[in-house]
Design a protein around this motif. Structure first.
Motif, PDB file in Angstrom:
ATOM      1  N   GLU A 194       0.957  -1.203  -0.045  1.00 44.26           N
ATOM      2  CA  GLU A 194       0.097   0.089   0.031  1.00 44.26           C
ATOM      3  C   GLU A 194       0.949   1.346   0.068  1.00 44.26           C
ATOM      4  N   ASP A 195       1.968   1.313   0.611  1.00 42.37           N
ATOM      5  CA  ASP A 195       2.916   2.510   0.856  1.00 42.37           C
ATOM      6  C   ASP A 195       3.247   2.714  -0.604  1.00 42.37           C
ATOM      7  N   ASP A 196       3.697   1.525  -1.449  1.00 46.77           N
ATOM      8  CA  ASP A 196       4.511   1.550  -2.740  1.00 46.77           C
ATOM      9  C   ASP A 196       3.350   2.123  -3.711  1.00 46.77           C
ATOM     10  N   MET A 197       2.027   1.549  -3.687  1.00 41.54           N
ATOM     11  CA  MET A 197       1.104   1.909  -4.600  1.00 41.54           C
ATOM     12  C   MET A 197       0.649   3.602  -4.519  1.00 41.54           C
ATOM     13  N   ARG A 198       0.630   3.946  -3.181  1.00 42.52           N
ATOM     14  CA  ARG A 198       0.012   5.178  -3.181  1.00 42.52           C
ATOM     15  C   ARG A 198       1.231   6.214  -2.904  1.00 42.52           C
ATOM     16  N   ASN A 199       2.313   5.939  -2.931  1.00 41.25           N
ATOM     17  CA  ASN A 199       3.628   6.985  -3.078  1.00 41.25           C
ATOM     18  C   ASN A 199       4.508   6.596  -3.937  1.00 41.25           C
ATOM     19  N   ASP A 200       4.036   6.544  -5.199  1.00 36.47           N
ATOM     20  CA  ASP A 200       4.463   6.245  -6.516  1.00 36.47           C
ATOM     21  C   ASP A 200       4.765   7.700  -7.224  1.00 36.47           C
ATOM     22  N   PHE A 201       5.826   7.263  -8.283  1.00 36.48           N
ATOM     23  CA  PHE A 201       5.609   8.554  -9.281  1.00 36.48           C
ATOM     24  C   PHE A 201       5.174   8.074 -10.446  1.00 36.48           C
ATOM     25  N   TYR A 202       3.982   8.487 -10.782  1.00 37.06           N
ATOM     26  CA  TYR A 202       3.138   7.539 -11.753  1.00 37.06           C
ATOM     27  C   TYR A 202       3.494   7.868 -13.210  1.00 37.06           C
ATOM     28  N   ARG A 203       2.840   6.965 -14.014  1.00 35.21           N
ATOM     29  CA  ARG A 203       2.997   7.147 -15.349  1.00 35.21           C
ATOM     30  C   ARG A 203       2.018   8.463 -15.833  1.00 35.21           C
ATOM     31  N   PRO A 204       2.448   9.203 -16.611  1.00 36.10           N
ATOM     32  CA  PRO A 204       1.404  10.412 -16.858  1.00 36.10           C
ATOM     33  C   PRO A 204       0.272  10.081 -17.393  1.00 36.10           C
ATOM     34  N   ALA A 205      -0.840  10.499 -16.937  1.00 41.93           N
ATOM     35  CA  ALA A 205      -2.217  10.510 -17.864  1.00 41.93           C
ATOM     36  C   ALA A 205      -2.013  11.307 -19.137  1.00 41.93           C
ATOM     37  N   ALA A 206      -2.809  10.872 -20.130  1.00 48.65           N
ATOM     38  CA  ALA A 206      -2.562  11.674 -21.319  1.00 48.65           C
ATOM     39  C   ALA A 206      -3.854  11.867 -22.094  1.00 48.65           C
ATOM     40  N   ALA A 207      -3.991  12.786 -23.020  1.00 51.82           N
ATOM     41  CA  ALA A 207      -5.188  12.860 -23.624  1.00 51.82           C
ATOM     42  C   ALA A 207      -4.647  13.742 -24.848  1.00 51.82           C
ATOM     43  N   SER A 208      -5.317  13.185 -26.314  1.00 47.39           N
ATOM     44  CA  SER A 208      -4.778  13.631 -27.497  1.00 47.39           C
ATOM     45  C   SER A 208      -6.227  13.872 -28.474  1.00 47.39           C
ATOM     46  N   ARG A 209      -5.950  14.759 -29.133  1.00 46.50           N
ATOM     47  CA  ARG A 209      -6.906  14.728 -30.334  1.00 46.50           C
ATOM     48  C   ARG A 209      -6.293  14.700 -31.620  1.00 46.50           C
ATOM     49  N   VAL A 210      -6.748  13.684 -32.621  1.00 47.70           N
ATOM     50  CA  VAL A 210      -5.862  13.442 -33.955  1.00 47.70           C
ATOM     51  C   VAL A 210      -6.809  13.942 -34.855  1.00 47.70           C
ATOM     52  N   GLU A 211      -6.237  14.597 -36.082  1.00 46.53           N
ATOM     53  CA  GLU A 211      -7.156  14.748 -37.198  1.00 46.53           C
ATOM     54  C   GLU A 211      -6.439  14.489 -38.272  1.00 46.53           C
ATOM     55  N   GLY A 212      -6.814  13.839 -39.106  1.00 48.15           N
ATOM     56  CA  GLY A 212      -6.024  13.423 -40.485  1.00 48.15           C
ATOM     57  C   GLY A 212      -7.011  13.306 -41.723  1.00 48.15           C
ATOM     58  N   ALA A 213      -6.304  13.009 -42.796  1.00 52.02           N
ATOM     59  CA  ALA A 213      -7.093  13.056 -44.040  1.00 52.02           C
ATOM     60  C   ALA A 213      -6.383  12.008 -44.994  1.00 52.02           C
ATOM     61  N   VAL A 214      -7.135  11.296 -45.662  1.00 50.82           N
ATOM     62  CA  VAL A 214      -6.608  10.279 -46.559  1.00 50.82           C
ATOM     63  C   VAL A 214      -7.205  10.462 -47.927  1.00 50.82           C
ATOM     64  N   ALA A 215      -6.341  10.049 -48.851  1.00 51.97           N
ATOM     65  CA  ALA A 215      -6.725  10.313 -50.526  1.00 51.97           C
ATOM     66  C   ALA A 215      -5.915   9.213 -51.228  1.00 51.97           C
ATOM     67  N   ASP A 216      -6.815   8.538 -52.106  1.00 52.60           N
ATOM     68  CA  ASP A 216      -6.025   7.438 -52.798  1.00 52.60           C
ATOM     69  C   ASP A 216      -5.413   6.558 -52.032  1.00 52.60           C
ATOM     70  N   GLY A 217      -5.853   6.155 -51.053  1.00 50.05           N
ATOM     71  CA  GLY A 217      -5.230   4.933 -50.083  1.00 50.05           C
ATOM     72  C   GLY A 217      -4.194   5.484 -49.301  1.00 50.05           C
ATOM     73  N   ARG A 218      -3.807   6.943 -49.108  1.00 48.05           N
ATOM     74  CA  ARG A 218      -2.785   7.156 -48.464  1.00 48.05           C
ATOM     75  C   ARG A 218      -3.022   8.257 -47.457  1.00 48.05           C
ATOM     76  N   ILE A 219      -2.396   8.497 -46.440  1.00 47.89           N
ATOM     77  CA  ILE A 219      -2.443   9.483 -45.376  1.00 47.89           C
ATOM     78  C   ILE A 219      -1.787  10.689 -46.221  1.00 47.89           C
ATOM     79  N   VAL A 220      -2.575  11.848 -46.286  1.00 46.69           N
ATOM     80  CA  VAL A 220      -2.068  13.127 -46.735  1.00 46.69           C
ATOM     81  C   VAL A 220      -1.881  14.054 -45.810  1.00 46.69           C
ATOM     82  N   ALA A 221      -2.587  13.987 -44.638  1.00 49.65           N
ATOM     83  CA  ALA A 221      -2.345  14.986 -43.476  1.00 49.65           C
ATOM     84  C   ALA A 221      -2.707  14.188 -42.288  1.00 49.65           C
ATOM     85  N   LEU A 222      -1.923  14.831 -41.080  1.00 50.13           N
ATOM     86  CA  LEU A 222      -1.974  14.282 -39.747  1.00 50.13           C
ATOM     87  C   LEU A 222      -1.624  15.363 -38.874  1.00 50.13           C
ATOM     88  N   HIS A 223      -2.446  15.433 -37.953  1.00 48.84           N
ATOM     89  CA  HIS A 223      -2.327  16.677 -37.052  1.00 48.84           C
ATOM     90  C   HIS A 223      -2.532  15.974 -35.489  1.00 48.84           C
TER      91      HIS A 223
END
Length: 391
Positions: A98-127
């Motif tokens: 319990e000491d170990d679990m509650r006094n850790d240095f944790y892997r950060p949480a993360a959030a991401s928004r990804v926008e992209g476009a495909v044309a002729d079967g290829r990725i042409v843009a990715l943000h």
């Protein structure tokens, strides 16, 4: 295409909780500890006790699991502080789970928004734009007293440094500050950004109406190590033929993911079905790796196998949550790890190479979570964009 992905804070949950033995006689100190940077631990103990570095000896012992947690100085300095109050006596400090679990240095949480476009079967843009705490800045500040100048590249590793040929690419991260102590966790930024990148690539393949493996290969240099591992994993997994049903007759689907980290390219294919209770069952994991010249093939396989199970534990159920300013999870009843009965068959195939040897210990973690959710999307038609899968 536009999608958002979220990942939680994660504990290291090493098999052995934090521990250290220390003895101080007023003129010198000896510590028995498993530490990932013992030279820095030695400097810190010497400063704490007012000794020259030569008067401090670190006797390294087996880590008992580390995954980045034993880069920190907290347990070492705590043991040295106690030993200072009891000169001449060997002090053994052992944290509870319990000491170990509650006094850790944790892997950060993360959030991401990804926008992209495909044309002729290829990725042409990715943000891709993410928001995440900087584990590297936190760690270096604690160890060295300062953070390196400039942006923290580790927050975008796994998306900014991949091998896909995309003509219009923009990668951003907003470094956020939160009252949660974060640190490096096995595979660091790749542990969350590879999930984001490979989930998005799979969704773009679907938008293009393309096979996920063929779609990825079309965006890779044919002479690259990424092309080689992806081709090999497709061959060894039997990607071109449908997987056999599970033993109980339920349908099985495959998912694929690719990531280059620590100088090594890794591709994984997972075969997944759903139990009667509606939970994923991972039957088989096929892995292809290019780690340069394979010095010890058996050790490479062991490291990759351990990484796969470690990554699956996190992807399925790993989550640190907070209540009243404290961590809820204290032991493996609330932070469960994958059990032997759940563990899949794992095959590791090593690409022959004469290049310089590269990383092994962390490289199997990043592709696991995206390969899992990509398989689930193929199986159920529903896309998991928030981890853990079994929230």
């Amino acid at each position: 295409f536009r999608s958002e992905y979220e990942l939680p804070w994660l504990a290291h949950a090493a098999m052995e909780p934090m521990s250290c033995c220390a003895k101080f006689d007023g003129r010198s100190a000896v510590l028995h500890v498993g530490h990932q940077v013992p030279d820095i631990a030695r400097k810190a103990v010497a400063k704490l006790l007012g000794l020259d570095e030569e008067a401090v000896e670190i006797k390294s012992v087996a880590l008992g699991g580390a995954f980045g947690r034993r880069t920190e100085l907290d347990v070492v300095l705590q043991a040295a502080s106690i030993a200072r109050e009891h000169p001449g006596k060997l002090v053994q400090l052992q944290w509870t789970r319990e000491d170990d679990m509650r006094n850790d240095f944790y892997r950060p949480a993360a959030a991401s928004r990804v926008e992209g476009a495909v044309a002729d079967g290829r990725i042409v843009a990715l943000h891709a734009r993410s928001a995440v705490q900087s584990a590297s800045v936190g760690l270096t500040t604690r160890l060295l007293g300062f953070a390196p100048p400039g942006p923290d590249k580790s927050t975008v590793e796994g998306v900014s440094d991949q091998a896909y040929r995309i003509p219009n690419l923009r990668i951003e991260n907003e470094a956020v500050e939160l009252p949660v102590s974060v640190g490096v966790w096995r595979s660091v930024g790749y542990s969350y950004q590879a999930f984001i990148m490979e989930s998005a690539v799979d969704e773009l393949a679907q938008a293009a109406g393309a096979d996920p493996v063929a779609f990825r290969l079309a965006h890779l240099d044919p002479g690259s190590c990424e092309h080689a591992v992806l081709s090999l994993v497709a061959e060894k997994s039997g990607w071109s033929t449908p997987p056999a049903p599970a033993a109980d007759g339920t349908r099985v689907a495959r998912g694929v993911a690719l990531c280059t980290s620590f100088g090594s390219a890794v591709a994984q294919v997972l075969e997944v079905s759903m139990s009667a209770a509606g939970e994923p069952r991972i039957h088989r994991v096929v892995v292809a790796v290019d780690v340069g010249t394979p010095i010890n093939p058996n050790l490479i396989r062991q490291q990759v196998e351990g990484s796969v199970v470690f990554g699956l534990s996190a992807a399925l159920r790993g989550k640190v949550s907070f209540e009243g300013g404290a961590v809820r999870e204290g032991n493996f009843d609330s932070y469960p790890l994958m059990r032997l009965a759940e563990a899949p068959a794992i095959e590791v195939h090593i690409v022959p190479s004469r290049e310089a040897p590269s990383g092994v210990g962390e490289i199997g973690v990043p592709p696991v979570a995206p390969a899992l959710v990509n398989a689930l999307a193929a199986l159920t038609g529903k896309r998991v964009r928030r981890l853990p899968v079994l929230a």
